[in-house]
Scaffold this motif. Structure first.
Motif, PDB file in Angstrom:
ATOM      1  N   GLU A 162       0.821  -1.215   0.000  1.00 41.00           N
ATOM      2  CA  GLU A 162       0.000   0.000   0.000  1.00 41.00           C
ATOM      3  C   GLU A 162       0.854   1.264   0.000  1.00 41.00           C
ATOM      4  O   GLU A 162       0.386   2.338  -0.382  1.00 41.00           O
ATOM      5  CB  GLU A 162      -0.929   0.010   1.224  1.00 41.00           C
ATOM      6  N   GLU A 163       2.120   1.159   0.419  1.00 40.34           N
ATOM      7  CA  GLU A 163       3.021   2.312   0.474  1.00 40.34           C
ATOM      8  C   GLU A 163       4.060   2.292  -0.642  1.00 40.34           C
ATOM      9  O   GLU A 163       4.913   3.178  -0.725  1.00 40.34           O
ATOM     10  CB  GLU A 163       3.733   2.352   1.831  1.00 40.34           C
ATOM     11  N   LEU A 164       3.983   1.276  -1.510  1.00 39.11           N
ATOM     12  CA  LEU A 164       5.029   1.084  -2.517  1.00 39.11           C
ATOM     13  C   LEU A 164       5.123   2.257  -3.488  1.00 39.11           C
ATOM     14  O   LEU A 164       6.210   2.726  -3.836  1.00 39.11           O
ATOM     15  CB  LEU A 164       4.777  -0.225  -3.279  1.00 39.11           C
ATOM     16  N   GLU A 165       3.985   2.729  -3.958  1.00 38.98           N
ATOM     17  CA  GLU A 165       4.000   3.824  -4.923  1.00 38.98           C
ATOM     18  C   GLU A 165       4.690   5.060  -4.340  1.00 38.98           C
ATOM     19  O   GLU A 165       5.497   5.712  -5.022  1.00 38.98           O
ATOM     20  CB  GLU A 165       2.579   4.172  -5.357  1.00 38.98           C
ATOM     21  N   GLN A 166       4.401   5.369  -3.106  1.00 42.35           N
ATOM     22  CA  GLN A 166       5.008   6.542  -2.464  1.00 42.35           C
ATOM     23  C   GLN A 166       6.520   6.371  -2.350  1.00 42.35           C
ATOM     24  O   GLN A 166       7.285   7.314  -2.598  1.00 42.35           O
ATOM     25  CB  GLN A 166       4.400   6.731  -1.069  1.00 42.35           C
ATOM     26  N   ILE A 167       6.971   5.197  -1.997  1.00 44.46           N
ATOM     27  CA  ILE A 167       8.410   4.937  -1.871  1.00 44.46           C
ATOM     28  C   ILE A 167       9.096   5.031  -3.229  1.00 44.46           C
ATOM     29  O   ILE A 167      10.180   5.616  -3.366  1.00 44.46           O
ATOM     30  CB  ILE A 167       8.663   3.551  -1.241  1.00 44.46           C
ATOM     31  N   LEU A 168       8.451   4.476  -4.269  1.00 45.72           N
ATOM     32  CA  LEU A 168       9.051   4.494  -5.601  1.00 45.72           C
ATOM     33  C   LEU A 168       9.102   5.898  -6.186  1.00 45.72           C
ATOM     34  O   LEU A 168       9.924   6.189  -7.045  1.00 45.72           O
ATOM     35  CB  LEU A 168       8.285   3.555  -6.541  1.00 45.72           C
ATOM     36  N   ASP A 169       8.206   6.782  -5.733  1.00 44.78           N
ATOM     37  CA  ASP A 169       8.260   8.175  -6.184  1.00 44.78           C
ATOM     38  C   ASP A 169       9.533   8.867  -5.709  1.00 44.78           C
ATOM     39  O   ASP A 169       9.942   9.892  -6.270  1.00 44.78           O
ATOM     40  CB  ASP A 169       7.043   8.949  -5.648  1.00 44.78           C
ATOM     41  N   GLN A 170      10.171   8.306  -4.699  1.00 45.57           N
ATOM     42  CA  GLN A 170      11.357   8.930  -4.121  1.00 45.57           C
ATOM     43  C   GLN A 170      12.653   8.320  -4.620  1.00 45.57           C
ATOM     44  O   GLN A 170      13.730   8.690  -4.166  1.00 45.57           O
ATOM     45  CB  GLN A 170      11.291   8.816  -2.593  1.00 45.57           C
ATOM     46  N   THR A 171      12.569   7.352  -5.533  1.00 44.71           N
ATOM     47  CA  THR A 171      13.775   6.698  -6.039  1.00 44.71           C
ATOM     48  C   THR A 171      13.770   6.658  -7.550  1.00 44.71           C
ATOM     49  O   THR A 171      12.712   6.599  -8.183  1.00 44.71           O
ATOM     50  CB  THR A 171      13.887   5.254  -5.490  1.00 44.71           C
ATOM     51  N   ARG A 172      14.954   6.728  -8.154  1.00 43.72           N
ATOM     52  CA  ARG A 172      15.067   6.713  -9.610  1.00 43.72           C
ATOM     53  C   ARG A 172      15.080   5.291 -10.165  1.00 43.72           C
ATOM     54  O   ARG A 172      14.718   5.062 -11.309  1.00 43.72           O
ATOM     55  CB  ARG A 172      16.348   7.436 -10.047  1.00 43.72           C
ATOM     56  N   SER A 173      15.541   4.353  -9.377  1.00 42.95           N
ATOM     57  CA  SER A 173      15.612   2.972  -9.850  1.00 42.95           C
ATOM     58  C   SER A 173      15.631   2.037  -8.655  1.00 42.95           C
ATOM     59  O   SER A 173      15.943   2.444  -7.532  1.00 42.95           O
ATOM     60  CB  SER A 173      16.864   2.746 -10.707  1.00 42.95           C
ATOM     61  N   GLY A 174      15.312   0.809  -8.905  1.00 42.57           N
ATOM     62  CA  GLY A 174      15.306  -0.175  -7.841  1.00 42.57           C
ATOM     63  C   GLY A 174      14.741  -1.487  -8.338  1.00 42.57           C
ATOM     64  O   GLY A 174      14.250  -1.589  -9.468  1.00 42.57           O
ATOM     65  N   THR A 175      14.824  -2.495  -7.497  1.00 38.05           N
ATOM     66  CA  THR A 175      14.264  -3.806  -7.803  1.00 38.05           C
ATOM     67  C   THR A 175      13.271  -4.174  -6.707  1.00 38.05           C
ATOM     68  O   THR A 175      13.608  -4.129  -5.520  1.00 38.05           O
ATOM     69  CB  THR A 175      15.368  -4.881  -7.878  1.00 38.05           C
ATOM     70  N   VAL A 176      12.064  -4.496  -7.111  1.00 41.27           N
ATOM     71  CA  VAL A 176      11.028  -4.915  -6.173  1.00 41.27           C
ATOM     72  C   VAL A 176      10.907  -6.432  -6.235  1.00 41.27           C
ATOM     73  O   VAL A 176      10.773  -7.007  -7.320  1.00 41.27           O
ATOM     74  CB  VAL A 176       9.669  -4.263  -6.503  1.00 41.27           C
ATOM     75  N   VAL A 177      10.985  -7.072  -5.086  1.00 40.29           N
ATOM     76  CA  VAL A 177      10.867  -8.524  -4.993  1.00 40.29           C
ATOM     77  C   VAL A 177       9.605  -8.849  -4.207  1.00 40.29           C
ATOM     78  O   VAL A 177       9.332  -8.237  -3.174  1.00 40.29           O
ATOM     79  CB  VAL A 177      12.093  -9.136  -4.285  1.00 40.29           C
ATOM     80  N   THR A 178       8.848  -9.811  -4.713  1.00 41.95           N
ATOM     81  CA  THR A 178       7.630 -10.204  -4.008  1.00 41.95           C
ATOM     82  C   THR A 178       7.268 -11.638  -4.364  1.00 41.95           C
ATOM     83  O   THR A 178       7.834 -12.225  -5.298  1.00 41.95           O
ATOM     84  CB  THR A 178       6.458  -9.259  -4.356  1.00 41.95           C
TER      85      THR A 178
END
Length: 327
Positions: free
Chosen positions: A171-187
């Motif tokens: 539920e907070e993922l979108e907000q966190i991704l708005d603050q980073t230019r790149s990353g890898t999400v694992v689920t």
């Protein structure tokens, strides 16, 4: 028939002249792959060279990998492959022999689409660079109602990858991704669709991991005597819920099933005192052992404790290591 001419007055050795002319005939497809070259006798009659000289030229062509000598049949133009003309052989190919073909086929596909070699190189490098940048930040996500599943994944990834991993409620993922230019999400694959919907517009990649199939535990459940009380303990509420459904589907009402998240001390204590067999994930195993030890004086016979293997299967861990550039 291809005609070869030897200039006797030339400073270039006759064997070199013949070698170059045959090589040109092959390169220009006057002698296509599979074509049988003239016999040494035929070439001797045509060029005036000694048959031993012609045999020497044929051996040079064979050493160069452009012809194959077939005993009792003759000399044939070899079918050239990418491997035959490779200028550099990376030691990586010894470890991954099929990798070269994958690269070649991918490159061939790009060229067919109209890309130049330089453009193809730029595309490959851009993708590699992006993946390396994504590897700098690894996020694990799961819904708040089953954040325990994310906690299990984080623990196993930090132990296996030896890098920091951040747990983020989906539920907070979108907000966190708005603050980073790149990353890898694992689920987990259970939550992959929702995670991809959030991450895709952010140019962040999402990698699903496969969870343990619990095959040995399922076989044990099938063998339990009718009326057995079985306990299931996990960090993940989703895991205990799924486990309860699976057990009922396998045995119906033949078994009494009790479940608890490891943080629920009351339910965990009830399971320890009632169950003959307890199945636990690795993350909860120590807490279950402690609970059994604390209740030992009240137990006629301590329950059998089965600690499952890693929540994430080893193949997923290995794939993730490669994706993150950790191998």
């Amino acid at each position: 028939m291809v005609q070869f001419h030897i200039q006797t007055e030339s400073d270039i050795p006759a064997s070199t002249q013949l070698y170059n002319q045959i090589l040109f005939a092959i390169a220009s497809r006057q002698y296509p792959p599979g074509h049988r070259l003239p016999s040494t006798r035929q070439l001797a009659m045509q060029t005036g060279l000694h048959r031993n000289t012609i045999s020497k030229v044929y051996r040079q062509l064979e050493d160069a990998g452009v012809v194959d000598a077939q005993a009792g049949s003759g000399i044939y133009v070899r079918e050239q492959t990418h491997e035959d003309v490779a200028k550099v052989r990376s030691p990586i190919l010894d470890q991954h022999p099929e990798a070269y073909k994958v690269v070649q086929n991918s490159l061939d596909d790009l060229l067919k689409l109209g890309c130049s070699l330089n453009q193809a190189r730029e595309l490959f490098l851009a993708e590699i660079d992006w993946r390396l940048r994504c590897s700098a930040q690894v996020l694990v996500t799961a819904p708040t109602h089953d954040i325990g599943a994310g906690e299990v994944i984080v623990r196993e990834l930090e132990r296996a990858l030896n890098i920091p991993v951040q747990l983020v409620p989906i539920e907070e993922l979108e907000q966190i991704l708005d603050q980073t230019r790149s990353g890898t999400v694992v689920t987990s694959r259970y939550f992959i669709a929702e995670a991809e919907a959030i991450a895709a517009p952010k140019s962040v990649r999402v990698i699903p991991v496969d969870i343990y199939d619990f095959d040995s535990e399922i076989k044990l459940i099938k063998r339990l005597a009718k009326g057995t009380c079985i306990g299931v303990v996990s960090l993940s509420s989703g895991t205990v819920g799924v486990a309860e459904v699976i057990i009922h589907s396998l045995r119906g009402d033949e078994l009494l099933v009790m479940t608890a998240q490891v943080g629920d001390g009351y339910k965990l204590g009830a399971i320890v005192r009632s169950a003959q067999t307890i199945i636990s994930d690795q993350a909860s195993c120590a807490a279950v052992k402690t609970a059994i030890s604390a209740a030992r004086e009240d137990l006629i016979r301590p329950p059998q404790l089965i600690c499952c293997e890693n929540f994430i299967v080893s193949k997923s861990i290995e794939l993730l290591k490669r994706e993150l550039g950790l191998e």
